[in-house]
Design a protein around this motif. Structure first.
Motif, PDB file in Angstrom:
ATOM      1  N   PRO A 143       0.690  -1.307   0.187  1.00 18.52           N
ATOM      2  CA  PRO A 143      -0.145  -0.011   0.010  1.00 18.52           C
ATOM      3  C   PRO A 143       0.852   1.220  -0.009  1.00 18.52           C
ATOM      4  CG  PRO A 143       0.213  -0.981   2.240  1.00 18.52           C
ATOM      5  CD  PRO A 143       0.751  -1.996   1.397  1.00 18.52           C
ATOM      6  N   ILE A 144       2.014   1.140   0.216  1.00 20.18           N
ATOM      7  CA  ILE A 144       2.881   2.384   0.425  1.00 20.18           C
ATOM      8  C   ILE A 144       4.202   2.189  -0.169  1.00 20.18           C
ATOM      9  CG2 ILE A 144       4.229   3.866   2.087  1.00 20.18           C
ATOM     10  CD1 ILE A 144       1.815   3.194   4.217  1.00 20.18           C
ATOM     11  N   TRP A 145       4.594   3.049  -1.004  1.00 18.53           N
ATOM     12  CA  TRP A 145       5.734   2.719  -2.062  1.00 18.53           C
ATOM     13  C   TRP A 145       6.402   4.134  -2.270  1.00 18.53           C
ATOM     14  CZ3 TRP A 145       7.403   3.883  -6.827  1.00 18.53           C
ATOM     15  CH2 TRP A 145       8.695   3.356  -7.400  1.00 18.53           C
ATOM     16  N   PHE A 146       7.487   4.419  -2.053  1.00 19.43           N
ATOM     17  CA  PHE A 146       8.448   5.701  -2.679  1.00 19.43           C
ATOM     18  C   PHE A 146       9.813   5.496  -3.095  1.00 19.43           C
ATOM     19  CE2 PHE A 146       5.868   7.032   1.374  1.00 19.43           C
ATOM     20  CZ  PHE A 146       5.547   8.020   1.056  1.00 19.43           C
ATOM     21  N   ALA A 147       9.787   6.016  -4.316  1.00 22.97           N
ATOM     22  CA  ALA A 147      11.125   6.067  -4.964  1.00 22.97           C
ATOM     23  C   ALA A 147      11.864   7.293  -4.496  1.00 22.97           C
ATOM     24  CB  ALA A 147      11.052   5.758  -6.501  1.00 22.97           C
ATOM     25  N   LEU A 148      13.068   7.213  -4.038  1.00 24.99           N
ATOM     26  CA  LEU A 148      13.842   8.358  -3.541  1.00 24.99           C
ATOM     27  C   LEU A 148      15.066   8.670  -4.354  1.00 24.99           C
ATOM     28  CD1 LEU A 148      13.424   7.111   0.012  1.00 24.99           C
ATOM     29  CD2 LEU A 148      11.943   8.775  -0.999  1.00 24.99           C
ATOM     30  N   LYS A 149      15.546   9.839  -4.368  1.00 30.16           N
ATOM     31  CA  LYS A 149      16.815  10.248  -4.698  1.00 30.16           C
ATOM     32  C   LYS A 149      17.545  11.039  -3.727  1.00 30.16           C
ATOM     33  CE  LYS A 149      19.356  12.666  -8.582  1.00 30.16           C
ATOM     34  NZ  LYS A 149      19.284  13.297  -9.906  1.00 30.16           N
ATOM     35  N   LEU A 150      18.646  10.391  -3.114  1.00 33.00           N
ATOM     36  CA  LEU A 150      19.316  10.697  -1.884  1.00 33.00           C
ATOM     37  C   LEU A 150      20.449  11.478  -2.386  1.00 33.00           C
ATOM     38  CD1 LEU A 150      19.089   7.205  -0.042  1.00 33.00           C
ATOM     39  CD2 LEU A 150      17.618   9.171   0.011  1.00 33.00           C
ATOM     40  N   SER A 151      20.917  11.160  -3.515  1.00 34.75           N
ATOM     41  CA  SER A 151      22.178  12.138  -3.863  1.00 34.75           C
ATOM     42  C   SER A 151      22.421  11.899  -5.294  1.00 34.75           C
ATOM     43  CB  SER A 151      23.428  11.602  -3.190  1.00 34.75           C
ATOM     44  OG  SER A 151      24.031  10.284  -3.843  1.00 34.75           O
ATOM     45  N   PRO A 152      23.333  12.509  -6.080  1.00 35.74           N
ATOM     46  CA  PRO A 152      23.280  12.424  -7.553  1.00 35.74           C
ATOM     47  C   PRO A 152      23.388  10.858  -8.007  1.00 35.74           C
ATOM     48  CG  PRO A 152      24.336  14.267  -6.894  1.00 35.74           C
ATOM     49  CD  PRO A 152      23.944  13.674  -5.562  1.00 35.74           C
ATOM     50  N   THR A 153      23.973  10.193  -7.209  1.00 36.77           N
ATOM     51  CA  THR A 153      24.186   8.753  -7.553  1.00 36.77           C
ATOM     52  C   THR A 153      23.452   7.673  -6.461  1.00 36.77           C
ATOM     53  OG1 THR A 153      26.147   8.338  -6.160  1.00 36.77           O
ATOM     54  CG2 THR A 153      26.528   9.185  -8.301  1.00 36.77           C
ATOM     55  N   THR A 154      23.162   8.010  -5.490  1.00 34.86           N
ATOM     56  CA  THR A 154      22.169   7.118  -4.371  1.00 34.86           C
ATOM     57  C   THR A 154      20.971   7.336  -4.778  1.00 34.86           C
ATOM     58  OG1 THR A 154      24.108   7.450  -3.344  1.00 34.86           O
ATOM     59  CG2 THR A 154      22.448   6.583  -1.998  1.00 34.86           C
ATOM     60  N   PHE A 155      20.172   6.108  -4.943  1.00 35.75           N
ATOM     61  CA  PHE A 155      18.620   6.202  -4.698  1.00 35.75           C
ATOM     62  C   PHE A 155      18.267   5.283  -3.620  1.00 35.75           C
ATOM     63  CE2 PHE A 155      20.393   7.257  -8.992  1.00 35.75           C
ATOM     64  CZ  PHE A 155      19.499   8.449  -9.227  1.00 35.75           C
ATOM     65  N   GLY A 156      17.015   5.115  -3.488  1.00 34.43           N
ATOM     66  CA  GLY A 156      16.488   4.269  -2.480  1.00 34.43           C
ATOM     67  C   GLY A 156      15.052   4.030  -2.803  1.00 34.43           C
ATOM     68  N   VAL A 157      14.282   2.983  -2.146  1.00 37.23           N
ATOM     69  CA  VAL A 157      12.953   2.711  -2.036  1.00 37.23           C
ATOM     70  C   VAL A 157      12.488   2.516  -0.700  1.00 37.23           C
ATOM     71  CG1 VAL A 157      11.131   1.024  -2.822  1.00 37.23           C
ATOM     72  CG2 VAL A 157      13.251   1.818  -4.530  1.00 37.23           C
ATOM     73  N   PHE A 158      11.414   3.057  -0.362  1.00 34.82           N
ATOM     74  CA  PHE A 158      10.856   2.893   0.938  1.00 34.82           C
ATOM     75  C   PHE A 158       9.524   2.331   0.666  1.00 34.82           C
ATOM     76  CE2 PHE A 158       7.792   3.890   4.370  1.00 34.82           C
ATOM     77  CZ  PHE A 158       8.710   3.224   5.461  1.00 34.82           C
ATOM     78  N   ASP A 159       9.030   1.092   1.189  1.00 32.37           N
ATOM     79  CA  ASP A 159       7.724   0.557   1.232  1.00 32.37           C
ATOM     80  C   ASP A 159       7.432   0.205   2.481  1.00 32.37           C
ATOM     81  OD1 ASP A 159       9.727  -1.340   0.603  1.00 32.37           O
ATOM     82  OD2 ASP A 159       8.880  -1.563  -1.473  1.00 32.37           O
ATOM     83  N   ALA A 160       5.930  -0.024   2.625  1.00 34.83           N
ATOM     84  CA  ALA A 160       5.602  -0.596   3.812  1.00 34.83           C
ATOM     85  C   ALA A 160       4.280  -1.500   3.617  1.00 34.83           C
ATOM     86  CB  ALA A 160       4.989   0.629   4.741  1.00 34.83           C
ATOM     87  N   PHE A 161       4.024  -2.221   4.558  1.00 32.25           N
ATOM     88  CA  PHE A 161       3.244  -3.605   4.433  1.00 32.25           C
ATOM     89  C   PHE A 161       2.398  -3.760   5.676  1.00 32.25           C
ATOM     90  CE2 PHE A 161       7.244  -3.807   2.118  1.00 32.25           C
ATOM     91  CZ  PHE A 161       6.788  -4.071   0.956  1.00 32.25           C
ATOM     92  N   ALA A 162       1.511  -4.445   5.681  1.00 29.12           N
ATOM     93  CA  ALA A 162       0.667  -4.692   6.731  1.00 29.12           C
ATOM     94  C   ALA A 162       1.125  -6.024   7.808  1.00 29.12           C
ATOM     95  CB  ALA A 162      -0.873  -5.223   6.528  1.00 29.12           C
ATOM     96  N   SER A 163       2.046  -6.849   6.787  1.00 28.68           N
ATOM     97  CA  SER A 163       2.436  -8.051   7.495  1.00 28.68           C
ATOM     98  C   SER A 163       3.910  -8.671   7.045  1.00 28.68           C
ATOM     99  CB  SER A 163       1.598  -9.133   7.295  1.00 28.68           C
ATOM    100  OG  SER A 163       1.339  -9.641   6.020  1.00 28.68           O
ATOM    101  N   GLU A 164       4.405  -9.592   7.671  1.00 33.20           N
ATOM    102  CA  GLU A 164       5.731  -9.932   7.055  1.00 33.20           C
ATOM    103  C   GLU A 164       5.201 -10.816   5.834  1.00 33.20           C
ATOM    104  OE1 GLU A 164       9.587 -10.867   6.453  1.00 33.20           O
ATOM    105  OE2 GLU A 164       8.584  -9.628   7.899  1.00 33.20           O
ATOM    106  N   GLU A 165       4.191 -11.588   5.876  1.00 28.84           N
ATOM    107  CA  GLU A 165       3.805 -11.979   4.562  1.00 28.84           C
ATOM    108  C   GLU A 165       3.794 -11.247   3.249  1.00 28.84           C
ATOM    109  OE1 GLU A 165       3.247 -14.467   8.066  1.00 28.84           O
ATOM    110  OE2 GLU A 165       2.150 -12.469   7.407  1.00 28.84           O
TER     111      GLU A 165
END
Length: 101
Positions: free
Chosen positions: A38-60
């Motif tokens: 349900p939650i997903w972010f694509a991120l640019k942390l620096s000119p060469t570093t990127f990230g993804v943050f996502d969240a979930f209801a359960s471990e499954e």
């Protein structure tokens, strides 16, 4: 209720920064097809570093995402786009606020 999350750090190979950004942009469509992400972010942390943050209801749900299209597509492109394998951090969510501006 959101209980689990991921933070994935991606370091682009020199000259592949735009390829990583484009891949993450396309990743929105892939994750929109995942009912348990349900939650997903694509991120640019620096000119060469990127990230993804996502969240979930359960471990499954988190494990389903890690075995899904987005993760498989990323892993198929590691050698081509990334300077090193993705750094994946498993996160427990203690509290959350989600209110659109």
């Amino acid at each position: 209720m959101i209980k689990k999350a991921l933070f994935v750090r991606l370091e682009a190979r020199p000259g592949k920064e735009q390829a990583v950004a484009d891949f993450l942009d396309a990743g929105l469509e892939m994750t929109n097809r995942e009912a348990t992400t349900p939650i997903w972010f694509a991120l640019k942390l620096s000119p060469t570093t990127f990230g993804v943050f996502d969240a979930f209801a359960s471990e499954e749900d988190r494990q389903a995402h890690l075995a899904g299209d987005m993760a498989n597509s990323l892993m198929a492109r590691v050698e081509q786009m990334l300077a090193s394998p993705p750094s994946v951090e498993l996160i427990d969510v203690l509290a959350m606020k989600n209110k659109l501006a």
